[in-house]
Design an enzyme around this catalytic site. Structure first.
Site, short mmCIF file in Angstrom:
data_model
loop_
_atom_site.label_atom_id
_atom_site.label_comp_id
_atom_site.label_asym_id
_atom_site.label_seq_id
_atom_site.Cartn_x
_atom_site.Cartn_y
_atom_site.Cartn_z
N HIS A 130 56.64 84.17 -13.18
CA HIS A 130 55.79 83.16 -12.56
C HIS A 130 56.26 81.75 -12.90
O HIS A 130 56.88 81.53 -13.95
CB HIS A 130 54.34 83.34 -13.02
CG HIS A 130 53.69 84.56 -12.45
ND1 HIS A 130 53.19 85.58 -13.22
CD2 HIS A 130 53.48 84.94 -11.16
CE1 HIS A 130 52.68 86.52 -12.45
NE2 HIS A 130 52.85 86.16 -11.19
N HIS A 153 59.39 89.13 -8.00
CA HIS A 153 59.39 89.71 -9.35
C HIS A 153 60.47 90.78 -9.45
O HIS A 153 61.27 90.80 -10.40
CB HIS A 153 58.03 90.34 -9.65
CG HIS A 153 56.95 89.37 -10.03
ND1 HIS A 153 57.17 88.31 -10.88
CD2 HIS A 153 55.63 89.31 -9.67
CE1 HIS A 153 56.03 87.64 -11.04
NE2 HIS A 153 55.09 88.22 -10.31
N HIS A 157 55.90 87.83 -2.83
CA HIS A 157 55.70 87.47 -4.23
C HIS A 157 56.14 88.61 -5.14
O HIS A 157 56.91 88.42 -6.10
CB HIS A 157 54.22 87.14 -4.45
CG HIS A 157 53.82 86.88 -5.87
ND1 HIS A 157 53.56 85.62 -6.35
CD2 HIS A 157 53.62 87.72 -6.92
CE1 HIS A 157 53.23 85.69 -7.62
NE2 HIS A 157 53.26 86.97 -8.00
N GLU A 158 55.66 89.82 -4.87
CA GLU A 158 55.99 90.96 -5.73
C GLU A 158 57.48 91.29 -5.66
O GLU A 158 58.08 91.69 -6.67
CB GLU A 158 55.14 92.18 -5.36
CG GLU A 158 53.63 91.98 -5.52
CD GLU A 158 53.23 91.52 -6.93
OE1 GLU A 158 53.99 91.76 -7.89
OE2 GLU A 158 52.16 90.91 -7.05
#
EC number: 3.4.24.-
Length: 574
Positions: free
Chosen positions: A129, A123, A119-120
């Site tokens: 998101h 980014h 997830h990070e």
């Protein structure tokens, strides 16, 4: 070290302004639409020694997921002007996109899971998101009155002149979507709900990338191929993935359509005129009759591969399924043949999973050979859903049959245990699964733990078994490995974990160089009470033919204890 301390001070300042909960904000940034913010591969990285050892291990696991599903790649930092430095600061957060000068990704306390790192890193690769999309109000409702005071900015949305959806639909399953109760002031009332009620229990999943996550990533970076996927085939197309029949055998493998009495593994007979597998008929012909099915020529980049496939051997016991390798003979011709693995039918008419380790560094083919075992053979050998990746096969593979029946009959707090297996070092270990929860507070979850077993190598192994990472996976059985959303959890052993096993060895074995052959001691279990929920288990392909497949590893991370390297100051870079 001084530079890292300086970066930590800067990061702590940004922490007071974290955007959407885990994004370190740079107001000059335009992220996903700005081509200059996109990374060149491989991305240099640093694993600072502020990280927990387990975090270092799961970061490397996350890298492998990117390599399997995309063209994204990573390399250890060697003085480049731009890089990602993984640090343990407060919480889990990242910047969005490449700032060109090096940046932190924080993997703080309770952030050390593979999915959170994935997830990070999304980014860092340039993604916001999911619920930030300009069209999000068509798909979710934000309950502004239920959001913590001062946290409303985390639910901002952006117009399409700021971010792009890369021509993909809104994705409730995205690993980048908020959970229903994010930033809520009342623990029982959600801050975000879905227009289609079914997805209220889906948003915020932290299992793995969704299909749309991968589509966007590959579109953004123009990925034409992945790094570690060599081959996969579910035999749904007439070309059978470029596999060929050998002309020198007695018979052939036949592409066969599923039927109620003979279902394939991919679709389990759910769709008419689809669901194919390859079949070798062993019910006729002379004993020893054989058919060979060969893959196309494959070109490895690494020196280790894992061949995973499903097989079924019907009829009486005794037929053989043999895996061969045909490799480069040194002249460029793929002629040198070698037997790798043999599976003998045991009369159990069921789909089973197999993993076969290969160690190929030159071009090769893999071969499936079916052999009729006896005159009384009355069935067939079926193969389906082949995957070949440039990874190491798991040490433990446990296929739990009739899992809905196991759920119905196993009391809360009761476990079932796998056989014990050996890892590459020689430690013996096993897995326990608690179908209806390890603790009474979590009856709607499956618990999963790992334990050490006594084994023949105990007298020479290191005790306690420190700095080893235990990883347990509930396998999503989707035939396309790039779309699997498996549940993966890891912890790393220290002096406390598995210390009890060491005590048993010391006190119960009079000869420490050899364990008594008549007794087997099991170590204490460590793991998770909420490994995967029953609801999650019913989605995607965790249960096929009512089988749950668990894999596990117990790997040495000692080499990761000291990984931090000095950063070359920008003024010294030519």
């Amino acid at each position: 070290a001084v530079f890292l301390q300086f970066m930590a001070v800067i990061a702590s300042t940004w922490l007071t302004h974290l955007f959407e909960g885990d994004i370190a904000v740079n107001p000059k940034r335009n992220a996903i639409l700005d081509q200059t913010r996109r990374w060149k591969f491989p991305i240099p990285y640093i694993l600072t020694d502020s990280l927990d050892l387990n975090a270092k291990g799961v970061i490397l696991q996350a890298f492998e997921e990117y390599r399997l599903r995309s063209c994204v790649d990573f390399k250890p930092y060697e003085g480049e002007s731009t890089y990602i430095s993984f640090v343990k600061l407060s919480g889990c957060w990242s910047y969005v996109g490449d700032d060109g000068t090096g940046q932190n990704v924080s993997i703080g306390a309770r952030c050390d899971t593979k999915a959170i790192v994935q997830h990070e890193l999304l980014h860092a690769l340039g993604f916001y998101h999911e619920q930030s999309r300009s069209d999000r109000d068509d798909y979710v409702k934000i309950w502004w009155d239920e959001i913590e005071e001062g946290k409303g900015h985390n639910f901002n949305k952006y117009e399409d002149d700021f971010i792009t959806d890369l021509n993909t639909p809104y994705d409730y399953e995205s690993i980048m979507h908020y959970r229903p109760f994010s930033f809520n002031k009342n623990e029982s009332i959600p801050t975000i709900t879905t227009t289609i009620p079914y997805f209220n229990d889906v948003i915020g999943q932290r299992l793995d990338f969704s299909e749309v996550d991968i589509t966007r990533l590959n579109r953004m970076y123009d990925c034409a191929e992945t790094h570690t996927l060599l081959d996969q085939c579910s035999f749904e197309l007439i070309n059978i993935c470029g596999m060929i029949q050998n002309e020198d055998d007695n018979t052939d493998w036949v592409q066969t359509l599923s039927s109620p009495s003979d279902g394939d593994h991919t679709l389990e007979g759910r769709c008419r005129d689809s669901g194919y597998f390859m079949k070798f008929d062993s019910s006729s012909g002379a004993v020893g009759s054989t058919a060979l099915l060969e893959s196309r020529i494959l070109y490895p980049k690494r020196s280790e591969q894992c061949l995973q496939f499903f097989y079924k051997m019907t009829g009486a016991a005794g037929d053989n399924l043999v895996i061969w390798i045909r490799s480069d003979d040194g002249t460029g011709a793929v002629n040198t043949i070698r037997k790798i693995h043999t599976i003998t039918g045991d009369g159990d008419d069921a789909w089973k999973i197999a993993h076969v380790n290969l160690k190929m560094s030159k071009k090769f083919r893999y071969i499936f050979q079916g052999i009729r075992g006896s005159a009384g053979s009355s069935g067939a050998i079926l193969i389906d859903d082949i995957t070949l990746t440039e990874t190491v096969c798991p040490s433990l593979v446990w296929q739990i049959r009739n899992f809905t029946g196991v759920l119905a009959t196993t009391p809360v707090g009761t476990s079932i245990r796998s056989k014990c297996v050996y890892n590459a070092e020689g430690y013996s270990f096993g897995v326990s699964v608690y179908p209806n929860g390890r603790e009474s507070e979590y009856p709607d979850y499956i618990g999963a733990t790992l334990h050490l077993c006594s084994g023949e190598n105990d007298g020479v192994m290191q005790w306690p078994a420190e700095n080893r990472q235990a990883t347990i996976v509930a396998l999503d059985q989707d035939p396309d490995v790039t779309l699997r959303m498996s549940s993966t959890r890891s912890f790393t052993s220290g002096r406390q974990k598995f210390a009890m096993f060491n005590v048993l060895l010391v006190h119960d074995s009079p000869n420490k160089s050899k364990m008594p052959s008549c007794r087997c001691y099991r170590g204490q279990d460590y793991g998770w009470s909420t490994f995967i929920s029953h609801n999650q288990l019913q989605r995607t392909s965790f249960l096929k033919n009512d089988d749950l497949i668990i894999t596990a590893d117990f790997n040495d991370l000692t080499h990761l204890i000291k990984t931090e390297v000095p950063i070359t100051p920008m003024s010294h870079i030519i």
